[in-house]
Design a protein around this motif. Structure first.
Motif, PDB file in Angstrom:
ATOM      1  N   ARG A 134      23.941  -1.218  12.359  1.00 40.01           N
ATOM      2  CA  ARG A 134      22.378  -0.977  13.354  1.00 40.01           C
ATOM      3  C   ARG A 134      22.037   0.452  12.955  1.00 40.01           C
ATOM      4  O   ARG A 134      20.829   0.591  12.617  1.00 40.01           O
ATOM      5  CB  ARG A 134      22.924  -0.965  14.656  1.00 40.01           C
ATOM      6  N   MET A 135      23.038   1.497  12.569  1.00 40.43           N
ATOM      7  CA  MET A 135      22.517   2.775  12.073  1.00 40.43           C
ATOM      8  C   MET A 135      21.993   2.638  10.631  1.00 40.43           C
ATOM      9  O   MET A 135      20.833   3.482  10.445  1.00 40.43           O
ATOM     10  CB  MET A 135      23.761   3.626  12.157  1.00 40.43           C
ATOM     11  N   ARG A 136      22.549   1.741   9.890  1.00 40.80           N
ATOM     12  CA  ARG A 136      21.938   1.615   8.392  1.00 40.80           C
ATOM     13  C   ARG A 136      20.500   1.269   8.515  1.00 40.80           C
ATOM     14  O   ARG A 136      19.909   1.682   7.739  1.00 40.80           O
ATOM     15  CB  ARG A 136      22.915   0.865   7.786  1.00 40.80           C
ATOM     16  N   ASP A 137      20.297   0.280   9.257  1.00 42.82           N
ATOM     17  CA  ASP A 137      19.176  -0.401   9.350  1.00 42.82           C
ATOM     18  C   ASP A 137      18.044   0.655  10.089  1.00 42.82           C
ATOM     19  O   ASP A 137      16.998   0.797   9.499  1.00 42.82           O
ATOM     20  CB  ASP A 137      19.168  -1.849  10.499  1.00 42.82           C
ATOM     21  N   GLU A 138      18.695   1.405  11.285  1.00 43.34           N
ATOM     22  CA  GLU A 138      17.586   2.471  11.218  1.00 43.34           C
ATOM     23  C   GLU A 138      17.309   3.609  10.459  1.00 43.34           C
ATOM     24  O   GLU A 138      16.117   3.877  10.400  1.00 43.34           O
ATOM     25  CB  GLU A 138      18.194   3.195  12.758  1.00 43.34           C
ATOM     26  N   GLN A 139      18.237   3.885   9.346  1.00 42.49           N
ATOM     27  CA  GLN A 139      18.098   4.768   8.371  1.00 42.49           C
ATOM     28  C   GLN A 139      17.067   4.186   7.500  1.00 42.49           C
ATOM     29  O   GLN A 139      16.316   4.838   7.024  1.00 42.49           O
ATOM     30  CB  GLN A 139      19.361   5.185   7.816  1.00 42.49           C
ATOM     31  N   GLN A 140      17.253   3.002   7.228  1.00 44.99           N
ATOM     32  CA  GLN A 140      16.339   2.402   6.285  1.00 44.99           C
ATOM     33  C   GLN A 140      14.551   2.412   6.526  1.00 44.99           C
ATOM     34  O   GLN A 140      13.977   2.232   5.629  1.00 44.99           O
ATOM     35  CB  GLN A 140      16.895   0.866   5.791  1.00 44.99           C
ATOM     36  N   ASP A 176      27.659  -1.979   0.028  1.00 50.95           N
ATOM     37  CA  ASP A 176      27.034  -2.077   1.295  1.00 50.95           C
ATOM     38  C   ASP A 176      28.211  -2.808   2.330  1.00 50.95           C
ATOM     39  O   ASP A 176      28.095  -3.986   2.759  1.00 50.95           O
ATOM     40  CB  ASP A 176      26.010  -3.496   1.032  1.00 50.95           C
ATOM     41  N   THR A 214      13.439   4.326   8.593  1.00 48.41           N
ATOM     42  CA  THR A 214      13.132   5.785   8.800  1.00 48.41           C
ATOM     43  C   THR A 214      12.367   6.325   7.311  1.00 48.41           C
ATOM     44  O   THR A 214      12.893   6.116   6.276  1.00 48.41           O
ATOM     45  CB  THR A 214      14.299   6.815   9.103  1.00 48.41           C
TER      46      THR A 214
END
Length: 173
Positions: A164-170, A98, A172
């Motif tokens: 931020r991108m990881r949070d958005e991916q999670q 992570d 989705t």
């Protein structure tokens, strides 16, 4: 050899940093005690500085230069300790897979602040260290060091975007 996970390069580096951290912690405590001693018993501090300079100029009132030297040494050792602890926590996050967690943004910013502390304390030490202790000590602005500090802060922003991108991916489905 694998790069992350159990028995990996990141894990080995974390253990090495932990071992080095023991000695840095001892240095922080020692310089902190010396700084505290300069405030409580100035005669001891003057004798200590005379011993480092290998001279016997007699006991005299402790000058601002000596206190600034002890303060700068304490800040440098404390900054090094701060950086090592932030790096160890980052390696732990990488080992767990992570790397782009939000906490690593603050850790990278903390590393940048620690590097600034080291550079400023180096300048103070070069300016205030009493003569005879370290001959020819001069501080020259190291452009590489200051650029590396800038890069660390820039990497913190990259990690912010990655988190931020990881949070958005999670989020989705």
């Amino acid at each position: 050899m694998k790069l992350i996970g159990r028995r990996s390069v990141a894990s080995a580096l974390r253990w090495v940093l932990g071992f080095v951290n023991i000695f840095v912690t001892v240095g922080v405590i020692a310089t902190g005690l010396l700084l505290l001693t300069t405030l409580i018993v100035p005669d001891f501090a003057v004798g200590f500085m005379n011993g480092l300079a290998d001279s016997d100029s007699g006991l005299r009132p402790l000058l601002l230069n000596e206190r600034a030297s002890f303060l700068a040494a304490f800040i440098a050792s404390l900054s090094t300790w701060w950086i090592l602890n932030r790096l160890r926590r980052m390696f732990l996050a990488v080992n767990q897979g992570d790397a782009f967690e939000r906490a690593n943004v603050g850790r990278l910013q903390g590393i940048g602040v620690g590097l600034i502390g080291i550079e400023i304390s180096a300048a103070v030490l070069a300016r205030f260290v009493p003569r005879g202790i370290i001959d020819g000590l001069e501080y020259e602005i190291d452009l590489g060091a200051w650029l590396s500090i800038l890069i660390v802060f820039m990497l913190a922003e990259v990690f912010r975007q990655g988190a931020r991108m990881r949070d958005e991916q999670q989020m989705t489905v």
